[in-house]
Design an enzyme around this catalytic site. Structure first.
Site, PDB file in Angstrom:
ATOM      1  CE  LYS A 191      -3.702  -2.360   2.068  1.00  0.00           C
ATOM      2  NZ  LYS A 191      -4.535  -2.718   3.179  1.00  0.00           N
ATOM      3  CD  GLN A 227      -3.466  -4.370   6.519  1.00  0.00           C
ATOM      4  OE1 GLN A 227      -3.254  -3.319   5.765  1.00  0.00           O
ATOM      5  NE2 GLN A 227      -4.252  -5.369   6.293  1.00  0.00           N
ATOM      6  CG  ASP A 237      -9.323   0.308   4.887  1.00  0.00           C
ATOM      7  OD1 ASP A 237      -9.056   0.088   3.755  1.00  0.00           O
ATOM      8  OD2 ASP A 237      -8.647  -0.231   5.711  1.00  0.00           O
TER       9      ASP A 237
END
Ligand code: NAP
Length: 290
Positions: A57, A101, A124
């Protein structure tokens, strides 16, 4: 796109490359206004798969000219310490998107942490405010994986109006938001899950099938209507250790009209949509200051 035996393969790598070029162009345009889109990725603990995901990412961000920060913390970090970090990032003007995460260590309440992220930085799309915005059709951030699937459908010019879409899987990050996005585009949507008694009876009616289960060969050729669009979100391993999806690709490509491969399908689109969301967060921030 390349043609296989019968189905056309939707090439996620090629589409992702095109979209990332556009992200880089728009990021460059923002710099004229003194804004560089910034993503903060927070990793707690030493989960091996997570280490690879966050590296990818951060690299994708810098490749597209975005600013990115990777914050790595020991698995012993407390929930209070993590919440304090999220709060600091919420207030950092150089950061437009925050990604914590998952999974987090068991002593940290992941929901509490996600809800602590400012919705304007929830790239997200996991915050309840983002889920609610999707549900009622208001602007917000869409979860990256189903958003990527929608972009793949768009790339083949597929009109969902009046089509029957069957989503296999009902997780908060893939199945449910996928179903809502398809519904928003006027598909008739069926959601299947582990308690669905006859999956084949459902998938055989589908014009579009999205498999998001996490089990090999959940979808085989006998379960697919000829010409259907088949999107494979699953990420599994063969006994030999090769990456594969939920769909029996070899069999299903002989029946389907379009199919996404694994690897090289939905996977590259997920990170791409994270970049798109981060860029859009920065664009909205810049517009609100103009
Ligand atoms: P998840 O939270 O484990 O959800 C799996 C869903 O599949 C659940 O809703 C479950 O039903 C359903 N299910 C399980 N067995 C089934 C069966 N035999 N028939 C029908 N439905 C069944 O997984 P997830 O997070 O949504 O991820 C799904 C897959 O996508 C995984 O392989 C994951 O690694 C992959 N993934 C890929 C990407 C990417 O970028 N390519 C991103 C995210 C996830 P219940 O709700 O009844 O348990």
């Amino acid at each position: 796109m390349s043609t296989s035996a019968i189905a056309t393969t939707i090439d996620g790598n090629a589409l992702a490359a095109r979209l990332r070029t556009d992200v880089a162009r728009r990021a460059e345009a923002l710099k004229i206004h003194g804004v560089t889109p910034g993503l903060a990725v927070v990793l707690v603990g030493d989960n091996q798969a997570s280490q690879v995901y966050v590296r990818n990412k951060v690299k994708a961000c810098s490749d597209a000219g975005l600013h990115s920060v990777l914050e790595k913390y020991d698995a012993t970090m407390t929930e209070a310490e993590l919440l304090a970090r999220v709060d600091a990032l919420n207030n950092d003007p150089a950061i437009h998107g925050i990604l914590v995460q998952l999974p987090l260590p068991a002593h940290i309440d992941a929901n509490k942490v996600i809800e602590a992220i400012a919705p304007a930085k929830d790239v997200d799309g996991f915050h309840v405010a983002s889920a609610g915005a999707l549900m009622v059709g208001q602007p917000g951030f869409w979860p990256c994986t189903p958003y990527g699937c929608m972009k793949m459908l768009e790339s083949i010019g597929y009109d969902l109006r009046g089509k029957h879409a069957v989503v296999i899987g009902r997780s908060n990050i893939v199945g449910k938001p996928m179903a809502l996005m398809l519904l928003q585009k006027n598909a008739t949507v069926t959601i299947c899950h582990s308690a669905t008694p006859d999956l084949k009876a459902m998938t055989l009616q589908a014009d579009v099938i999205v498999a998001a289960v996490g089990k090999r060969n959940v979808l085989t050729a006998d379960m697919v209507k000829p010409g259907a669009v088949v999107m494979d979100v699953g990420m599994n391993r063969t006994p030999e250790g090769k990456l594969c999806g939920d769909v029996d690709f070899e069999g299903v490509q002989k029946v389907a009209g379009f199919i996404t491969p694994v690897p090289g399908g939905v996977g590259p689109m997920t990170i791409t949509m994270l970049l798109v969301n981060t860029l859009e967060a920065a664009e909205r921030d810049a517009a609100s200051r103009a």
